[in-house]
Design a protein around this motif. Structure first.
Motif, PDB file in Angstrom:
ATOM      1  N   ASP A   4     101.027  -3.804  22.060  1.00 38.73           N
ATOM      2  CA  ASP A   4     100.993  -4.498  20.662  1.00 38.73           C
ATOM      3  C   ASP A   4     100.604  -5.844  20.707  1.00 38.73           C
ATOM      4  O   ASP A   4     100.791  -6.666  21.855  1.00 38.73           O
ATOM      5  CB  ASP A   4     102.322  -4.190  19.790  1.00 38.73           C
ATOM      6  CG  ASP A   4     102.629  -3.018  19.941  1.00 38.73           C
ATOM      7  OD1 ASP A   4     101.759  -2.007  19.363  1.00 38.73           O
ATOM      8  OD2 ASP A   4     103.679  -3.072  19.112  1.00 38.73           O
ATOM      9  N   VAL A   5      99.687  -6.258  19.465  1.00 38.31           N
ATOM     10  CA  VAL A   5      99.471  -7.775  19.128  1.00 38.31           C
ATOM     11  C   VAL A   5     100.005  -8.059  17.984  1.00 38.31           C
ATOM     12  O   VAL A   5      99.908  -7.554  17.270  1.00 38.31           O
ATOM     13  CB  VAL A   5      97.949  -7.707  19.161  1.00 38.31           C
ATOM     14  CG1 VAL A   5      97.437  -9.133  19.255  1.00 38.31           C
ATOM     15  CG2 VAL A   5      97.162  -6.864  20.410  1.00 38.31           C
ATOM     16  N   VAL A   7     100.292 -10.376  15.674  1.00 37.37           N
ATOM     17  CA  VAL A   7      98.966 -12.075  14.935  1.00 37.37           C
ATOM     18  C   VAL A   7     100.060 -12.846  13.748  1.00 37.37           C
ATOM     19  O   VAL A   7     100.842 -11.680  13.091  1.00 37.37           O
ATOM     20  CB  VAL A   7      97.611 -11.613  14.293  1.00 37.37           C
ATOM     21  CG1 VAL A   7      97.091 -12.499  13.568  1.00 37.37           C
ATOM     22  CG2 VAL A   7      97.499 -11.152  15.303  1.00 37.37           C
ATOM     23  N   SER A  16     101.755  -9.878  11.244  1.00 36.29           N
ATOM     24  CA  SER A  16     101.517  -9.032  11.085  1.00 36.29           C
ATOM     25  C   SER A  16     101.185  -8.162  12.313  1.00 36.29           C
ATOM     26  O   SER A  16     100.919  -9.146  13.874  1.00 36.29           O
ATOM     27  CB  SER A  16     100.188  -8.227  10.936  1.00 36.29           C
ATOM     28  OG  SER A  16     100.698  -6.989  10.253  1.00 36.29           O
ATOM     29  N   VAL A  17     101.202  -7.137  13.362  1.00 37.62           N
ATOM     30  CA  VAL A  17     101.493  -6.229  14.676  1.00 37.62           C
ATOM     31  C   VAL A  17     100.112  -5.779  14.311  1.00 37.62           C
ATOM     32  O   VAL A  17     100.850  -4.266  14.017  1.00 37.62           O
ATOM     33  CB  VAL A  17     102.628  -5.799  14.948  1.00 37.62           C
ATOM     34  CG1 VAL A  17     102.720  -5.057  16.588  1.00 37.62           C
ATOM     35  CG2 VAL A  17     103.463  -6.642  15.120  1.00 37.62           C
ATOM     36  N   PHE A  18      99.128  -5.023  15.489  1.00 33.15           N
ATOM     37  CA  PHE A  18      98.121  -4.263  15.245  1.00 33.15           C
ATOM     38  C   PHE A  18      98.854  -3.296  16.855  1.00 33.15           C
ATOM     39  O   PHE A  18      98.693  -3.641  18.033  1.00 33.15           O
ATOM     40  CB  PHE A  18      96.830  -5.144  15.132  1.00 33.15           C
ATOM     41  CG  PHE A  18      97.025  -5.745  13.869  1.00 33.15           C
ATOM     42  CD1 PHE A  18      96.365  -5.431  12.687  1.00 33.15           C
ATOM     43  CD2 PHE A  18      98.006  -7.148  14.301  1.00 33.15           C
ATOM     44  CE1 PHE A  18      96.562  -5.927  11.449  1.00 33.15           C
ATOM     45  CE2 PHE A  18      97.747  -8.067  13.112  1.00 33.15           C
ATOM     46  CZ  PHE A  18      96.853  -6.935  11.985  1.00 33.15           C
ATOM     47  N   ALA A  24      93.141  -6.136  15.364  1.00 32.33           N
ATOM     48  CA  ALA A  24      93.861  -7.603  15.439  1.00 32.33           C
ATOM     49  C   ALA A  24      93.126  -8.511  15.406  1.00 32.33           C
ATOM     50  O   ALA A  24      94.092 -10.194  14.174  1.00 32.33           O
ATOM     51  CB  ALA A  24      95.327  -8.448  16.788  1.00 32.33           C
ATOM     52  N   ARG A  25      91.589  -8.427  16.527  1.00 30.41           N
ATOM     53  CA  ARG A  25      91.630 -10.317  15.836  1.00 30.41           C
ATOM     54  C   ARG A  25      90.385  -9.798  14.420  1.00 30.41           C
ATOM     55  O   ARG A  25      90.084 -11.227  13.973  1.00 30.41           O
ATOM     56  CB  ARG A  25      90.264  -9.816  16.637  1.00 30.41           C
ATOM     57  CG  ARG A  25      89.067 -10.853  17.228  1.00 30.41           C
ATOM     58  CD  ARG A  25      89.616 -12.501  17.529  1.00 30.41           C
ATOM     59  NE  ARG A  25      88.757 -13.103  17.320  1.00 30.41           N
ATOM     60  CZ  ARG A  25      88.798 -14.228  16.620  1.00 30.41           C
ATOM     61  NH1 ARG A  25      89.535 -14.865  15.488  1.00 30.41           N
ATOM     62  NH2 ARG A  25      88.132 -15.228  16.433  1.00 30.41           N
ATOM     63  N   LEU A  28      92.796 -11.373  12.704  1.00 28.75           N
ATOM     64  CA  LEU A  28      92.629 -13.265  12.586  1.00 28.75           C
ATOM     65  C   LEU A  28      91.718 -13.900  11.823  1.00 28.75           C
ATOM     66  O   LEU A  28      91.962 -14.279  10.586  1.00 28.75           O
ATOM     67  CB  LEU A  28      93.212 -12.996  13.973  1.00 28.75           C
ATOM     68  CG  LEU A  28      93.137 -14.523  14.585  1.00 28.75           C
ATOM     69  CD1 LEU A  28      93.497 -14.365  16.107  1.00 28.75           C
ATOM     70  CD2 LEU A  28      91.839 -15.142  15.283  1.00 28.75           C
ATOM     71  N   TRP A  41      97.445 -15.802  18.070  1.00 28.94           N
ATOM     72  CA  TRP A  41      97.616 -14.248  18.929  1.00 28.94           C
ATOM     73  C   TRP A  41      98.646 -13.962  20.038  1.00 28.94           C
ATOM     74  O   TRP A  41      98.389 -15.000  20.865  1.00 28.94           O
ATOM     75  CB  TRP A  41      97.040 -13.128  18.615  1.00 28.94           C
ATOM     76  CG  TRP A  41      95.586 -13.599  19.576  1.00 28.94           C
ATOM     77  CD1 TRP A  41      95.461 -15.070  20.470  1.00 28.94           C
ATOM     78  CD2 TRP A  41      94.646 -12.219  19.054  1.00 28.94           C
ATOM     79  NE1 TRP A  41      93.919 -14.460  20.274  1.00 28.94           N
ATOM     80  CE2 TRP A  41      93.752 -12.991  20.235  1.00 28.94           C
ATOM     81  CE3 TRP A  41      94.248 -11.532  18.980  1.00 28.94           C
ATOM     82  CZ2 TRP A  41      92.518 -12.613  20.394  1.00 28.94           C
ATOM     83  CZ3 TRP A  41      93.278 -10.951  19.462  1.00 28.94           C
ATOM     84  CH2 TRP A  41      92.289 -11.479  20.422  1.00 28.94           C
TER      85      TRP A  41
END
Length: 83
Positions: A4-5, A7, A16-18, A24-25, A28, A41
């Motif tokens: 997960d990524v 942010v 938040s988690v993507f 995510a980008r 962001l 991130w």
């Protein structure tokens, strides 16, 4: 946080988690554009192939950590036109 990524905004409570880098980008950029806040991130983990390619290309930014034999590394002038 495995693949997960995360942010996280440094100026407000947004977090938040993507599941993908793209999502995510996008989040962001949207948050930064809407609020003018600084957003950071963290990437939990990338696939082994992506990590190896990044290491080979020297994308970590530390001089000398690249793999000189990798086709992913730019060597001098990339314009290979013959004269």
């Amino acid at each position: 946080m495995d693949a997960d990524v995360l942010v996280r905004c440094t100026d407000c409570a947004y977090e938040s988690v993507f599941e993908s880098l793209r999502a995510a980008r996008t989040a962001l950029a949207d948050h930064e554009r809407a609020t003018s806040h600084d957003v950071d991130w963290q990437i939990g983990h990338l696939s082994a192939g992506v990590e190896r390619a990044g290491d080979d290309a020297g994308v970590c930014g530390v001089e000398g950590c690249e793999n000189a034999d990798s086709p992913l590394l730019r060597h001098g002038d990339t314009n290979d036109a013959t004269e």
